[in-house]
Design a protein around this motif. Structure first.
Motif, PDB file in Angstrom:
ATOM      1  N   ALA A  73       0.824  -1.207   0.000  1.00  0.00           N
ATOM      2  CA  ALA A  73       0.000   0.000   0.000  1.00  0.00           C
ATOM      3  C   ALA A  73       0.860   1.260   0.000  1.00  0.00           C
ATOM      4  O   ALA A  73       0.542   2.245  -0.674  1.00  0.00           O
ATOM      5  CB  ALA A  73      -0.935  -0.021   1.212  1.00  0.00           C
ATOM      6  N   ALA A  74       1.970   1.238   0.752  1.00  0.00           N
ATOM      7  CA  ALA A  74       2.839   2.417   0.817  1.00  0.00           C
ATOM      8  C   ALA A  74       3.523   2.691  -0.508  1.00  0.00           C
ATOM      9  O   ALA A  74       3.902   3.833  -0.791  1.00  0.00           O
ATOM     10  CB  ALA A  74       3.877   2.235   1.918  1.00  0.00           C
ATOM     11  N   SER A  75       3.702   1.664  -1.351  1.00  0.00           N
ATOM     12  CA  SER A  75       4.340   1.881  -2.645  1.00  0.00           C
ATOM     13  C   SER A  75       3.454   2.662  -3.600  1.00  0.00           C
ATOM     14  O   SER A  75       3.921   3.088  -4.659  1.00  0.00           O
ATOM     15  CB  SER A  75       4.718   0.527  -3.269  1.00  0.00           C
ATOM     16  N   PHE A  76       2.170   2.846  -3.267  1.00  0.00           N
ATOM     17  CA  PHE A  76       1.256   3.645  -4.082  1.00  0.00           C
ATOM     18  C   PHE A  76       0.957   5.005  -3.450  1.00  0.00           C
ATOM     19  O   PHE A  76       0.144   5.763  -3.973  1.00  0.00           O
ATOM     20  CB  PHE A  76      -0.067   2.896  -4.293  1.00  0.00           C
ATOM     21  N   ALA A  77       1.589   5.303  -2.316  1.00  0.00           N
ATOM     22  CA  ALA A  77       1.321   6.571  -1.635  1.00  0.00           C
ATOM     23  C   ALA A  77       1.926   7.739  -2.411  1.00  0.00           C
ATOM     24  O   ALA A  77       2.789   7.572  -3.280  1.00  0.00           O
ATOM     25  CB  ALA A  77       1.871   6.534  -0.220  1.00  0.00           C
ATOM     26  N   ASN A  97      -1.304  13.463  -8.221  1.00  0.00           N
ATOM     27  CA  ASN A  97      -0.454  14.514  -8.772  1.00  0.00           C
ATOM     28  C   ASN A  97       0.626  13.945  -9.685  1.00  0.00           C
ATOM     29  O   ASN A  97       1.677  14.529  -9.833  1.00  0.00           O
ATOM     30  CB  ASN A  97       0.193  15.318  -7.635  1.00  0.00           C
ATOM     31  N   ARG A  98       0.371  12.773 -10.258  1.00  0.00           N
ATOM     32  CA  ARG A  98       1.373  12.145 -11.102  1.00  0.00           C
ATOM     33  C   ARG A  98       0.847  11.872 -12.507  1.00  0.00           C
ATOM     34  O   ARG A  98       1.254  10.920 -13.149  1.00  0.00           O
ATOM     35  CB  ARG A  98       1.853  10.831 -10.471  1.00  0.00           C
ATOM     36  N   GLY A  99      -0.070  12.688 -12.952  1.00  0.00           N
ATOM     37  CA  GLY A  99      -0.538  12.539 -14.311  1.00  0.00           C
ATOM     38  C   GLY A  99      -1.444  11.348 -14.530  1.00  0.00           C
ATOM     39  O   GLY A  99      -1.573  10.867 -15.656  1.00  0.00           O
ATOM     40  N   PHE A 103       0.531   3.285 -11.378  1.00  0.00           N
ATOM     41  CA  PHE A 103       1.796   2.619 -11.067  1.00  0.00           C
ATOM     42  C   PHE A 103       2.979   3.555 -11.306  1.00  0.00           C
ATOM     43  O   PHE A 103       4.041   3.115 -11.741  1.00  0.00           O
ATOM     44  CB  PHE A 103       1.948   1.361 -11.924  1.00  0.00           C
ATOM     45  N   TYR A 104       2.780   4.832 -10.986  1.00  0.00           N
ATOM     46  CA  TYR A 104       3.838   5.802 -11.262  1.00  0.00           C
ATOM     47  C   TYR A 104       5.134   5.442 -10.534  1.00  0.00           C
ATOM     48  O   TYR A 104       6.224   5.495 -11.117  1.00  0.00           O
ATOM     49  CB  TYR A 104       3.391   7.206 -10.854  1.00  0.00           C
ATOM     50  N   ASN A 108       8.814   4.726 -11.940  1.00  0.00           N
ATOM     51  CA  ASN A 108       9.796   5.744 -11.565  1.00  0.00           C
ATOM     52  C   ASN A 108      11.059   5.143 -10.964  1.00  0.00           C
ATOM     53  O   ASN A 108      12.013   5.868 -10.666  1.00  0.00           O
ATOM     54  CB  ASN A 108       9.150   6.715 -10.550  1.00  0.00           C
ATOM     55  N   ILE A 109      11.073   3.825 -10.776  1.00  0.00           N
ATOM     56  CA  ILE A 109      12.206   3.183 -10.105  1.00  0.00           C
ATOM     57  C   ILE A 109      13.498   3.404 -10.881  1.00  0.00           C
ATOM     58  O   ILE A 109      14.545   3.759 -10.310  1.00  0.00           O
ATOM     59  CB  ILE A 109      11.927   1.680  -9.922  1.00  0.00           C
TER      60      ILE A 109
END
Length: 332
Positions: A73-77, A97-99, A103-104, A108-109
């Motif tokens: 869940a935190a990976s989608f925060a 706020n990521r367009g 799975f931004y 982004n990794i």
């Protein structure tokens, strides 16, 4: 007429049932539903105990699973602040706020790793090499040692095996300084060889585990192979290795998981960033992310991806691991 008289006498002589308090009767009836009343049944009592048991197991299962769910869940925060408020589901998804990309942080990794001087695919390749090469070759070496200790008779076998077991009692951190000095002299700390070559010589615990398994195999197979003219090399590859495959696979999976998650070894023995594995990169990026940046969820997404192969592997081969450990425990 006599029968009617006898029935009346019995009715008059029968003791009267004691009158019970309605509250006590109600409590007894209620407890009977759970198997504890005066008129309870063993079936209801067993059902009650089963329900309590499953509730306890479900509670502890939740305690074990929840941290992993929180990590997902935190990976989608949205940022580190929203990560800290995550309980059941992200309080602020990355889409805010990521367009619009759900799975931004996973996409982004590669960018944040590149900004920190790491190449994602190179790091994954390093981890795969550290987890496969020493495990495969080390398993063969350990199985050879287990075969020698279990089925071959040579002078000093018990003494050598005793010293091997005694080496297990030596704490690993107590020899890490000496290991680092040796690896530095050999220049293994700059090219990742410190995480590959030592593991190729096997592990004492793996050899001990497989040795216990081989004790249960009939020695007559080896004697028959000798009569047919087979040497020890042929006996090992043609008979011992196939028969010991359940134990070898179980140890291989456990060793792979240990190497994949290894953090302390690369931290001490790998001094070149180009040879860092996933565990070390995740830790370093988590430190560099800081408290006020938006990259913390991306680091958490990287941790999820690093953990995913291990979970899938264990889920597929858990019956093999458990079955092999149980079978090995029944040998000797």
């Amino acid at each position: 007429m006599t029968e009617v008289f006898n029935q009346n006498v019995k009715a008059e002589s029968a003791p009267e049932e004691p009158k019970r308090n309605p509250i006590a009767k109600g409590l007894d009836t209620f407890a009977g539903w759970f198997g504890f009343g005066s008129k309870s049944s063993k079936t209801r009592r067993k059902v009650f105990y089963d329900v309590i048991t499953y509730i306890i197991l479900a509670f502890f299962a939740f305690i074990m699973i929840y941290p992993f769910w929180w990590m997902i869940a935190a990976s989608f925060a949205r940022n580190r602040a929203s990560m800290l408020t995550t309980v059941w589901w992200p309080s602020a998804l990355a889409t805010e706020n990521r367009g619009g990309s759900f799975f931004y942080h996973y996409s982004n990794i590669m960018r944040i790793m590149s900004n920190n001087g790491f190449n994602y695919w190179r790091v994954v390749l390093n981890t795969v090499i550290y987890s496969i090469v020493p495990v495969v070759i080390g398993l063969i070496t350990s199985t050879m040692a287990a075969f020698a200790f279990a089925k071959l008779n040579f002078k000093g076998k018990n003494i050598v095996f005793f010293y091997c077991l005694a080496a297990i009692m030596v704490p690993g951190p107590s020899i890490m300084i000496a290991q680092f000095c040796v690896y530095s002299e050999l220049n293994w700390t700059q090219n990742g060889l410190s995480m590959i070559i030592p593991g190729m010589f096997g592990a004492i615990m793996t050899a001990f585990f497989i040795r216990q398994f081989l004790y249960g195999l009939p020695t007559s197979i080896i004697e028959a192979a000798k009569i047919d003219g087979a040497g020890y090399w042929r006996i090992f590859w043609g008979f011992i290795m196939p028969l010991a495959m359940p134990a070898v696979m179980a140890q291989g999976i456990l060793s792979f998981i240990g190497c994949w998650n290894n953090y302390l070894g690369p931290l001490l023995f790998v001094r070149n960033n180009d040879w860092y594995p996933l565990a070390l990169v995740v830790s370093q990026m988590n430190t560099e992310a800081g408290e006020d940046t938006n990259n913390a969820p991306s680091v958490m997404a990287l941790a999820v991806l690093a953990l995913l192969p291990v979970l899938v592997l264990f889920a597929i081969f858990q019956k093999t691991i458990i079955g092999s450990i149980m079978l090995t425990g029944s040998k000797e």
